[in-house]
Design a protein around this motif. Structure first.
Motif, mmCIF file in Angstrom:
data_model
loop_
_atom_site.group_PDB
_atom_site.id
_atom_site.type_symbol
_atom_site.label_atom_id
_atom_site.label_comp_id
_atom_site.label_asym_id
_atom_site.label_seq_id
_atom_site.Cartn_x
_atom_site.Cartn_y
_atom_site.Cartn_z
ATOM 1 N N UNK A 259 8.771 -10.997 -11.902
ATOM 2 C CA UNK A 259 10.110 -11.563 -11.769
ATOM 3 C C UNK A 259 11.163 -10.550 -11.360
ATOM 4 N N UNK A 260 10.735 -9.459 -10.715
ATOM 5 C CA UNK A 260 11.658 -8.421 -10.263
ATOM 6 C C UNK A 260 11.826 -8.509 -8.752
ATOM 7 N N UNK A 261 12.954 -8.055 -8.230
ATOM 8 C CA UNK A 261 13.131 -8.097 -6.775
ATOM 9 C C UNK A 261 12.271 -7.032 -6.108
ATOM 10 N N UNK A 262 11.442 -7.429 -5.123
ATOM 11 C CA UNK A 262 10.632 -6.436 -4.414
ATOM 12 C C UNK A 262 11.513 -5.600 -3.483
ATOM 13 N N UNK A 263 11.082 -4.392 -3.226
ATOM 14 C CA UNK A 263 11.788 -3.514 -2.302
ATOM 15 C C UNK A 263 11.325 -3.816 -0.880
ATOM 16 N N UNK A 264 12.248 -4.124 0.035
ATOM 17 C CA UNK A 264 11.850 -4.377 1.430
ATOM 18 C C UNK A 264 11.204 -3.122 2.021
ATOM 19 N N UNK A 265 10.126 -3.315 2.771
ATOM 20 C CA UNK A 265 9.391 -2.182 3.322
ATOM 21 C C UNK A 265 8.655 -2.579 4.581
ATOM 22 N N UNK A 266 8.312 -1.602 5.402
ATOM 23 C CA UNK A 266 7.538 -1.845 6.616
ATOM 24 C C UNK A 266 6.055 -1.585 6.391
ATOM 25 N N UNK A 267 5.716 -0.977 5.249
ATOM 26 C CA UNK A 267 4.327 -0.699 4.906
ATOM 27 C C UNK A 267 4.093 -1.102 3.457
ATOM 28 N N UNK A 268 2.885 -1.527 3.171
ATOM 29 C CA UNK A 268 2.523 -1.970 1.821
ATOM 30 C C UNK A 268 1.698 -0.900 1.128
ATOM 31 N N UNK A 269 2.112 -0.502 -0.067
ATOM 32 C CA UNK A 269 1.315 0.375 -0.925
ATOM 33 C C UNK A 269 0.481 -0.551 -1.798
ATOM 34 N N UNK A 270 -0.847 -0.505 -1.622
ATOM 35 C CA UNK A 270 -1.727 -1.469 -2.268
ATOM 36 C C UNK A 270 -2.780 -0.755 -3.109
ATOM 37 N N UNK A 271 -2.893 -1.178 -4.353
ATOM 38 C CA UNK A 271 -3.994 -0.738 -5.209
ATOM 39 C C UNK A 271 -5.031 -1.854 -5.185
ATOM 40 N N UNK A 272 -6.255 -1.530 -4.785
ATOM 41 C CA UNK A 272 -7.335 -2.510 -4.842
ATOM 42 C C UNK A 272 -7.866 -2.465 -6.270
ATOM 43 N N UNK A 273 -7.698 -3.576 -6.956
ATOM 44 C CA UNK A 273 -8.013 -3.658 -8.383
ATOM 45 C C UNK A 273 -9.352 -4.353 -8.585
ATOM 46 N N UNK A 274 -10.172 -3.750 -9.410
ATOM 47 C CA UNK A 274 -11.466 -4.318 -9.798
ATOM 48 C C UNK A 274 -11.363 -4.636 -11.281
ATOM 49 N N UNK A 275 -11.175 -5.907 -11.583
ATOM 50 C CA UNK A 275 -11.026 -6.361 -12.962
ATOM 51 C C UNK A 275 -12.192 -7.287 -13.299
ATOM 52 N N UNK A 276 -13.383 -6.708 -13.417
ATOM 53 C CA UNK A 276 -14.574 -7.507 -13.680
ATOM 54 C C UNK A 276 -14.973 -8.277 -12.449
ATOM 55 N N UNK A 277 -15.034 -9.596 -12.569
ATOM 56 C CA UNK A 277 -15.424 -10.428 -11.427
ATOM 57 C C UNK A 277 -14.260 -10.675 -10.470
ATOM 58 N N UNK A 278 -13.062 -10.252 -10.851
ATOM 59 C CA UNK A 278 -11.873 -10.461 -10.034
ATOM 60 C C UNK A 278 -11.531 -9.171 -9.301
ATOM 61 N N UNK A 279 -11.381 -9.277 -7.989
ATOM 62 C CA UNK A 279 -10.969 -8.139 -7.171
ATOM 63 C C UNK A 279 -9.802 -8.603 -6.304
ATOM 64 N N UNK A 280 -8.729 -7.832 -6.316
ATOM 65 C CA UNK A 280 -7.535 -8.221 -5.573
ATOM 66 C C UNK A 280 -6.713 -6.989 -5.234
ATOM 67 N N UNK A 281 -5.721 -7.172 -4.393
ATOM 68 C CA UNK A 281 -4.804 -6.097 -4.044
ATOM 69 C C UNK A 281 -3.482 -6.286 -4.764
ATOM 70 N N UNK A 282 -2.999 -5.223 -5.368
ATOM 71 C CA UNK A 282 -1.727 -5.249 -6.085
ATOM 72 C C UNK A 282 -0.736 -4.397 -5.301
ATOM 73 N N UNK A 283 0.302 -5.042 -4.758
ATOM 74 C CA UNK A 283 1.299 -4.356 -3.945
ATOM 75 C C UNK A 283 2.386 -3.798 -4.852
#
Length: 137
Positions: free
Chosen positions: A59-83
């Motif tokens: 619920x926070x305002x994201x910072x506008x950007x031209x590039x995404x800093x992404x952590x690829x998260x491995x949480x058991x059977x769930x894998x996703x990117x966290x920007x």
């Protein structure tokens, strides 16, 4: 418990993401992400991941950007990117359980007191995603 993690910034706030849940960390041009049925997708090293903005999820305002800093998260059977807004450094902290009503916040697994006295929330990788929407495959 003592935990290693990555200190990061999202929505002008600092958080720690446990290193044990991070598969990769990348910077992607914004145009490399695409939206399909309300879910943002990005290809990282040959695999397509759903990606979610940590700032927006909290619920926070994201910072506008031209590039995404992404952590690829491995949480058991769930894998996703966290920007996130940016990655700061690797840290080793003592994680304390949340109390005073904060234990109800499933997005956090605890809090850490940094060397300078700041309190930083430690993210629960199993809960920091947006799977409440229909998955796009």
């Amino acid at each position: 418990m003592i935990s290693k993690g990555i200190l990061l910034v999202a929505g002008a706030q600092e958080y720690i993401l446990p290193l044990s849940n991070i598969r990769d960390m990348v910077k992607l041009p914004l145009e490399d992400s695409h939206t399909c049925r309300g879910v943002t997708l990005a290809e990282v090293r040959g695999t397509i991941y759903s990606i979610f903005s940590l700032a927006e999820l909290l619920g926070l305002p994201p910072t506008p950007t031209l590039a995404l800093s992404v952590a690829i998260v491995d949480a058991g059977s769930i894998k996703y990117g966290l920007v996130v807004d940016k990655f700061l450094s690797e840290v080793e902290v003592l994680v304390k359980p949340l109390t005073g009503g904060l234990e109800q916040c499933k997005e956090f697994q605890g809090a850490a007191i940094m060397g300078d006295g700041r309190v930083v929330l430690v993210l629960n990788a199993m809960e920091c995603h947006g799977w409440d929407r229909n998955e796009c495959t």
